[in-house]
Design an enzyme around this catalytic site. Sequence first.
Site, PDB file in Angstrom:
ATOM      1  N   VAL A 171      55.044  15.272  38.844  1.00 51.88           N
ATOM      2  CA  VAL A 171      55.658  15.706  40.093  1.00 51.88           C
ATOM      3  C   VAL A 171      56.041  14.516  40.978  1.00 51.88           C
ATOM      4  O   VAL A 171      57.172  14.411  41.454  1.00 51.88           O
ATOM      5  CB  VAL A 171      54.701  16.653  40.866  1.00 51.88           C
ATOM      6  N   LEU A 199      59.132  22.715  40.593  1.00 50.17           N
ATOM      7  CA  LEU A 199      59.822  22.232  39.391  1.00 50.17           C
ATOM      8  C   LEU A 199      59.080  22.655  38.130  1.00 50.17           C
ATOM      9  O   LEU A 199      57.880  22.916  38.138  1.00 50.17           O
ATOM     10  CB  LEU A 199      59.984  20.716  39.436  1.00 50.17           C
ATOM     11  N   CYS A 224      49.531  23.703  35.129  1.00 49.67           N
ATOM     12  CA  CYS A 224      49.604  24.455  36.387  1.00 49.67           C
ATOM     13  C   CYS A 224      49.028  25.861  36.303  1.00 49.67           C
ATOM     14  O   CYS A 224      48.036  26.156  36.966  1.00 49.67           O
ATOM     15  CB  CYS A 224      51.041  24.512  36.870  1.00 49.67           C
TER      16      CYS A 224
HETATM   17  P1  NAD Z   1      49.722  14.023  37.055  1.00 50.98           P
HETATM   18  O1  NAD Z   1      48.330  13.980  36.545  1.00 50.98           O
HETATM   19  O2  NAD Z   1      50.853  13.878  36.102  1.00 50.98           O
HETATM   20  O3  NAD Z   1      49.919  12.895  38.170  1.00 50.98           O
HETATM   21  C1  NAD Z   1      48.995  12.633  39.168  1.00 50.98           C
HETATM   22  C2  NAD Z   1      49.052  11.134  39.467  1.00 50.98           C
HETATM   23  O4  NAD Z   1      48.297  10.868  40.628  1.00 50.98           O
HETATM   24  C3  NAD Z   1      48.474  10.279  38.343  1.00 50.98           C
HETATM   25  O5  NAD Z   1      49.425   9.327  37.930  1.00 50.98           O
HETATM   26  C4  NAD Z   1      47.253   9.611  38.993  1.00 50.98           C
HETATM   27  O6  NAD Z   1      47.010   8.308  38.501  1.00 50.98           O
HETATM   28  C5  NAD Z   1      47.674   9.603  40.454  1.00 50.98           C
HETATM   29  N1  NAD Z   1      46.555   9.469  41.396  1.00 50.98           N
HETATM   30  C6  NAD Z   1      45.353  10.106  41.394  1.00 50.98           C
HETATM   31  N2  NAD Z   1      44.610   9.699  42.433  1.00 50.98           N
HETATM   32  C7  NAD Z   1      45.336   8.793  43.112  1.00 50.98           C
HETATM   33  C8  NAD Z   1      45.110   8.014  44.276  1.00 50.98           C
HETATM   34  N3  NAD Z   1      43.963   8.096  44.961  1.00 50.98           N
HETATM   35  N4  NAD Z   1      46.080   7.185  44.682  1.00 50.98           N
HETATM   36  C9  NAD Z   1      47.235   7.080  44.010  1.00 50.98           C
HETATM   37  N5  NAD Z   1      47.518   7.789  42.900  1.00 50.98           N
HETATM   38  C10 NAD Z   1      46.588   8.638  42.456  1.00 50.98           C
HETATM   39  O7  NAD Z   1      49.836  15.389  37.854  1.00 50.98           O
HETATM   40  P2  NAD Z   1      51.157  16.267  38.094  1.00 50.98           P
HETATM   41  O8  NAD Z   1      51.422  17.128  36.923  1.00 50.98           O
HETATM   42  O9  NAD Z   1      52.228  15.388  38.634  1.00 50.98           O
HETATM   43  O10 NAD Z   1      50.641  17.235  39.248  1.00 50.98           O
HETATM   44  C11 NAD Z   1      50.400  16.761  40.556  1.00 50.98           C
HETATM   45  C12 NAD Z   1      50.246  17.953  41.474  1.00 50.98           C
HETATM   46  O11 NAD Z   1      51.459  18.711  41.507  1.00 50.98           O
HETATM   47  C13 NAD Z   1      49.161  18.941  41.038  1.00 50.98           C
HETATM   48  O12 NAD Z   1      48.557  19.482  42.181  1.00 50.98           O
HETATM   49  C14 NAD Z   1      49.943  20.024  40.317  1.00 50.98           C
HETATM   50  O13 NAD Z   1      49.293  21.267  40.331  1.00 50.98           O
HETATM   51  C15 NAD Z   1      51.213  20.069  41.141  1.00 50.98           C
HETATM   52  N6  NAD Z   1      52.378  20.574  40.430  1.00 50.98           N
HETATM   53  C16 NAD Z   1      52.592  20.210  39.140  1.00 50.98           C
HETATM   54  C17 NAD Z   1      53.724  20.684  38.480  1.00 50.98           C
HETATM   55  C18 NAD Z   1      53.961  20.299  37.047  1.00 50.98           C
HETATM   56  O14 NAD Z   1      54.808  20.949  36.416  1.00 50.98           O
HETATM   57  N7  NAD Z   1      53.293  19.277  36.521  1.00 50.98           N
HETATM   58  C19 NAD Z   1      54.631  21.505  39.146  1.00 50.98           C
HETATM   59  C20 NAD Z   1      54.398  21.834  40.469  1.00 50.98           C
HETATM   60  C21 NAD Z   1      53.263  21.355  41.110  1.00 50.98           C
END
Ligand code: NAD
Length: 476
Positions: free
Chosen positions: A11, A152, A279
Amino acid sequence: MRIAVVGSGYVGLVAAACFAELGHEVISIDNDTSKIEMLQRGEVPIHEEFLPELLQRHRGKQLQFSSELPEAVRKSQAIFIAVGTPSTVHGDADLSYVEQVSREVAGAIDGYKIVVEKSTVPVFTSHWIRRVMLLDGADADSFDVASNPEFLREGTAVGDFLYPDRIVVGADTERCATLLRQIYEPLTSGEYYNRADIIPNTTKAKTPPQIIVTSTKSAELIKHASNAFLATKISFINAVANICEAVGADIKEVCQGIGTDSRIGTRFLNPGIGYGGSCFPKDLKAFSSVARETGYDFRLLQEVMSINADQRARFLRKVRSALWTLKGKKLAVLGLAFKGGTDDIRESPAIEIVRSLLKEGCEIRAFDPAACDRSREVLTEDGICYKASAYEAAHQADAMLILTDWPEFAQLDLPRLKTVMTYPIIIDGRNLYDPRTMAAAGFIYSSVGRADVQTPVARTNGKAEKTATAAPGKNQ
Ligand code: NAD
C-alpha cells in the site's frame, strides 16, 4: 504538497508512487533499510502492474526513499501511515506498528501537520493515535489525525489508486479535510485524466471520482465494513456453489442470473477455494473483534469465515475424489499467490492446500508467474519443486491443480498439456475453464459448483493402452 508515506509495502509504496504521479513531493519511508536501499538502487520489491514505470518516472525527482522518519516528518505537511496491522493471537488488529510510528511522528512534529491512517485500522484508532502523540509531547494544535482508507486491490493497485471508485476521507476538522481534498484534487477535479502521459486503465472510465468526507470513526468503519461485505459476497457464492454441486446446477449460470441484477452486481461472485491475502482474513477477524468489544455479536462474520475455511477442505476432498489415493502422486500446481497479478502469498489458500497435500505425501511441481521466490521462503517442506512454466510443471504429472486465477492459466494449450501429463486430470479451484471445453479436449475435469467431467480417456504410451477414470461420485 509535501507528503511522507510511512511504510513502503504494497500500500505505502503504491500510494507514494501515485502521490508523486499526481505532482506531490513525496518521501517514502520504511524502517527496513534493505528495502529502502533496494528502492534507492532502482529495484522494485513487489510485483505490481505499472509500479516499475511510476518508480522509474519519479525516483530521485518527485519521489525520494528514506529510513529517516523524523527528517521526513519535518519536511512534510501530511504524514500517511501505511504500516502493517496484522492479526494478534486473539484475532484483533496488532496496532503496535501504528503506535510506534505515531510516537516517532510526535517526536518530530514542528508545525501543523496531518497524520493520516492509510493502514486498515479498527474504529477509535485515530483517537489512540492522537492520545499517544499528545503523551509524547506533540502540541494539541500542531496536528490532526485523519483516516483515509485504501481500497486498492493487489495486482491492479496502481490503476485502482489513480482511478478509484471513490475516495473516503475521515477528518474531524475542516482544516484537515481541506488538506486532504487538496492532495486528491488532481483526481477529483479530473485534471490528471487530461494529461497526455497518464497511466492507462482499460477497465475504468476517466471519470473524476467523488470524495466522501466523513468523521474519522465513520471512515475507519467504512473500510472494515467494505472488506467484510466483499468477503461475505465470496462466502455466499461459495455456499451457493456447494448447493449447485449437490443438485447438478451450474454456478456460472446461477452467478450470471444473480449478478445481472444491478442491486447485486457480478463482481466478487466468483466461487472458488475461498478468499485469502493479507486483508480479508485479518480484517474480518478484527471487525468481529471490534463488534464484540462494542457488545455486538456479529455472528454473520463467524459464518463467513467458517464457509471460507470449509471451501479449502472441500477442494482437498475433490482432489482425493479425483485421484483416489494421494501418497506419491505427482501433482502440477498452477498458482501460489493468493490471487492473480500479485506475488503476495500471505494467507494464500494455494499455499495452505499445497501444505496439506505435501503432508499427505504428494510430490508437488509448482509454477506461479510471480510468487515462486516468496513461496520458497515459506514452503520449506520436502516434496515441492518449482518449475518455469505450466507445461514444465505438468510434465509427467498425475493431475494438475489450478489454485490462482492468473489470466495465463485460462489460456493453456490443452492438447499440449494432455501430451505432457501422465493422466489428463485437472482440478480447477478457480473455474477458469468451461467443462464442455475440457470434455472436448479429453480431460477429466473437476471445478467448483459445476458437474464434474468424467470422460474416460484411452491413451497410448507407446507400449500399452491404459484408461484413466475419475473416482465415482460428486465433488464432495
Ligand atoms: P506490507 O507488510 O506490505 O508493508 C508494511 C511496511 O511497513 C513494511 O515494508 C514494513 O517494513 C513497514 N514498517 C513497519 N513498521 C514500520 C515503522 N515503524 N516505520 C517504518 N516502516 C515500517 O503491508 P501492506 O500490504 O502494504 O499493508 C499495509 C496496511 O494497508 C495494512 O493495514 C493493510 O491492512 C492495509 N491495506 C492493504 C491492502 C493490500 O492489498 N495489501 C489494501 C488496502 C489496505
